[in-house]
Design a protein around this motif. Structure first.
Motif, PDB file in Angstrom:
ATOM      1  N   ASP A   9       0.833  -1.268  -0.002  1.00  0.00           N
ATOM      2  CA  ASP A   9       0.000   0.056  -0.053  1.00  0.00           C
ATOM      3  C   ASP A   9       0.917   1.342   0.057  1.00  0.00           C
ATOM      4  O   ASP A   9       1.140   1.973   1.023  1.00  0.00           O
ATOM      5  N   LYS A  31       0.617  -8.082  -2.656  1.00  0.00           N
ATOM      6  CA  LYS A  31      -0.827  -7.356  -2.914  1.00  0.00           C
ATOM      7  C   LYS A  31      -0.501  -5.937  -3.670  1.00  0.00           C
ATOM      8  O   LYS A  31      -0.091  -5.138  -2.992  1.00  0.00           O
ATOM      9  N   LYS A  60     -10.536  -5.156  -7.643  1.00  0.00           N
ATOM     10  CA  LYS A  60     -11.992  -5.286  -7.484  1.00  0.00           C
ATOM     11  C   LYS A  60     -12.919  -4.724  -8.485  1.00  0.00           C
ATOM     12  O   LYS A  60     -13.622  -3.592  -8.511  1.00  0.00           O
ATOM     13  N   PRO A 191      -7.580  -9.993   5.092  1.00  0.00           N
ATOM     14  CA  PRO A 191      -6.907  -8.984   5.629  1.00  0.00           C
ATOM     15  C   PRO A 191      -7.386  -8.911   6.806  1.00  0.00           C
ATOM     16  O   PRO A 191      -7.933  -9.811   7.726  1.00  0.00           O
ATOM     17  N   ILE A 193      -5.227  -8.433   9.597  1.00  0.00           N
ATOM     18  CA  ILE A 193      -4.412  -9.674  10.402  1.00  0.00           C
ATOM     19  C   ILE A 193      -3.380  -8.447  11.447  1.00  0.00           C
ATOM     20  O   ILE A 193      -2.824  -7.742  10.912  1.00  0.00           O
ATOM     21  N   ARG A 194      -3.255  -8.750  12.718  1.00  0.00           N
ATOM     22  CA  ARG A 194      -2.538  -8.022  13.408  1.00  0.00           C
ATOM     23  C   ARG A 194      -1.898  -9.120  14.162  1.00  0.00           C
ATOM     24  O   ARG A 194      -2.303 -10.162  14.772  1.00  0.00           O
ATOM     25  N   GLN A 203      -8.390  -0.722  11.627  1.00  0.00           N
ATOM     26  CA  GLN A 203      -8.986  -2.323  11.379  1.00  0.00           C
ATOM     27  C   GLN A 203      -9.917  -2.538  12.620  1.00  0.00           C
ATOM     28  O   GLN A 203      -9.409  -2.268  13.662  1.00  0.00           O
ATOM     29  N   VAL A 221      -3.663 -11.650   3.912  1.00  0.00           N
ATOM     30  CA  VAL A 221      -2.929 -10.314   3.488  1.00  0.00           C
ATOM     31  C   VAL A 221      -2.550  -9.362   4.697  1.00  0.00           C
ATOM     32  O   VAL A 221      -3.272  -8.987   5.644  1.00  0.00           O
ATOM     33  N   ILE A 222      -1.196  -9.086   4.683  1.00  0.00           N
ATOM     34  CA  ILE A 222      -0.613  -8.556   5.791  1.00  0.00           C
ATOM     35  C   ILE A 222      -0.166  -7.131   5.330  1.00  0.00           C
ATOM     36  O   ILE A 222       0.758  -7.325   4.682  1.00  0.00           O
ATOM     37  N   GLY A 223      -0.562  -5.893   5.748  1.00  0.00           N
ATOM     38  CA  GLY A 223       0.007  -4.835   5.389  1.00  0.00           C
ATOM     39  C   GLY A 223       0.818  -4.061   6.574  1.00  0.00           C
ATOM     40  O   GLY A 223       2.187  -4.695   6.895  1.00  0.00           O
ATOM     41  N   ARG A 224       0.415  -3.232   7.398  1.00  0.00           N
ATOM     42  CA  ARG A 224       1.189  -2.411   8.088  1.00  0.00           C
ATOM     43  C   ARG A 224       1.543  -3.414   9.285  1.00  0.00           C
ATOM     44  O   ARG A 224       2.575  -2.781   9.866  1.00  0.00           O
TER      45      ARG A 224
HETATM   46  O1  C5P Z   1      -2.268  -2.627   6.551  1.00  0.00           O
HETATM   47  P1  C5P Z   1      -3.296  -3.547   6.839  1.00  0.00           P
HETATM   48  O2  C5P Z   1      -2.849  -5.097   7.376  1.00  0.00           O
HETATM   49  O3  C5P Z   1      -4.583  -3.134   7.319  1.00  0.00           O
HETATM   50  O4  C5P Z   1      -3.789  -3.818   5.245  1.00  0.00           O
HETATM   51  C1  C5P Z   1      -4.765  -4.792   4.969  1.00  0.00           C
HETATM   52  C2  C5P Z   1      -4.875  -4.726   3.262  1.00  0.00           C
HETATM   53  O5  C5P Z   1      -6.068  -5.457   3.057  1.00  0.00           O
HETATM   54  C3  C5P Z   1      -5.140  -3.270   2.760  1.00  0.00           C
HETATM   55  O6  C5P Z   1      -4.304  -3.550   1.422  1.00  0.00           O
HETATM   56  C4  C5P Z   1      -6.370  -3.029   2.634  1.00  0.00           C
HETATM   57  O7  C5P Z   1      -6.832  -2.163   1.778  1.00  0.00           O
HETATM   58  C5  C5P Z   1      -6.961  -4.477   2.482  1.00  0.00           C
HETATM   59  N1  C5P Z   1      -8.205  -4.690   2.743  1.00  0.00           N
HETATM   60  C6  C5P Z   1      -8.842  -4.572   4.162  1.00  0.00           C
HETATM   61  N2  C5P Z   1      -9.978  -4.838   4.530  1.00  0.00           N
HETATM   62  C7  C5P Z   1     -10.795  -5.344   3.559  1.00  0.00           C
HETATM   63  C8  C5P Z   1     -10.446  -5.528   2.309  1.00  0.00           C
HETATM   64  C9  C5P Z   1      -9.202  -5.262   1.942  1.00  0.00           C
HETATM   65  O8  C5P Z   1      -7.982  -4.225   4.968  1.00  0.00           O
HETATM   66  N3  C5P Z   1     -12.066  -5.744   3.969  1.00  0.00           N
END
Ligand code: C5P
Length: 246
Positions: A9, A31, A60, A191, A193-194, A203, A221-224
């Motif tokens: 992101d 992603k 999407k 997504p 996930i923490r 979130q 899916v893990i971002g921050r």
């Molecule tokens: O940083 P974080 O782990 O919250 O990122 C999660 C990723 O998943 C981001 O790219 C966010 O846009 C995506 N996402 C989400 N929740 C959803 C669908 C997609 O957090 N319901």
């Protein structure tokens, strides 16, 4: 193969590729969403593929079936492996997406110039209800009330799987009930996930990697939790460790 997909992101490809370099062999699946794709587009996806990475193109899609089918073909020629479509686009749109995904996988590579060698088969994932929508917004959008968002997610997931999609994106809190409902076949990608004790950011519906996998998720899916960590490689290694023990 890792079950972790790192969300790139970022507004600019340089930042994205810096993270990819930093994580090295620690991450093999990324992603790319609307922000980065709109800026960096196909060349970035091709660069990730050149570096041997798997790509989830989270754009999407939601349009008429012929347009979505064309977009799926374009994305799969880039070597994207997962692609998202909105279940709200309807059954015919999702069927067209799945058929287009199959047609590219089966077709002899006529346009080899723009198709990476060994392009993986593309998998269509359906997005049900955006988790950013409140119950009131869902009711306003659908024009009926009362609406139970959990029920809507299940209904749209059924529609998507009935249309032949390969998987569904869901919040970790819905994974268990969707797995029970949909059976073992559809991929469940989550997504939200923490790490235990980590920051929730924006979130609300979160789970740890172990909880999500135990609930039946195939991919996280893990971002921050990784990209925002002081040491992203270390944060990711910690996630791998907890998953190995799960
Ligand atoms: O940083 P974080 O782990 O919250 O990122 C999660 C990723 O998943 C981001 O790219 C966010 O846009 C995506 N996402 C989400 N929740 C959803 C669908 C997609 O957090 N319901």
């Amino acid at each position: 193969m890792s079950r972790v997909i790192i969300a790139l992101d970022y507004p600019h490809p340089t930042q994205a590729l810096e993270l990819v370099d930093r994580l090295g062999d620690g991450a093999d699946f990324y992603k790319v969403g609307l922000e980065l794709f709109t800026r960096a587009g196909a060349p970035l996806v091709e660069e990730l593929r050149r570096r041997g990475k798997r790509v989830f193109l989270d754009l999407k899609f939601h349009d008429i079936p012929a347009t979505v089918a064309g977009a799926v073909r374009s994305a799969s020629r880039l070597g994207a492996e997962f692609l998202t479509v909105h279940a709200a686009g309807g059954r015919a749109m999702m069927e067209a997406a799945v058929e287009a995904a199959g047609s590219v996988a089966d077709a002899p590579v006529a346009d080899a110039a723009d198709t990476p060698a060994h392009a993986p088969p593309v998998r269509i994932l359906a997005v049900t209800l955006l988790t950013s929508l409140s119950r009131e917004e869902v009711e306003r959008t659908l024009g009926r009330a009362p609406v139970d968002p959990t029920h809507e997610v299940a209904r749209l997931a059924d529609l998507a799987v009935g249309a032949g999609v390969h998987g569904v994106v869901s919040s970790p809190l819905e994974v268990e009930s969707l797995r029970r409902r949909l059976g073992s076949d559809p991929l469940l990608v989550t997504p939200g996930i923490r790490l235990a004790g980590g920051e929730a950011h924006d979130q609300a519906r979160i789970a740890t990697p172990e909880q999500a996998i135990r609930a039946g998720a195939d991919y996280l899916v893990i971002g921050r939790a990784v990209t925002g960590a002081p040491d992203p490689s270390r944060a990711l290694a910690e996630i791998h460790r907890t998953l190995e023990a799960t």
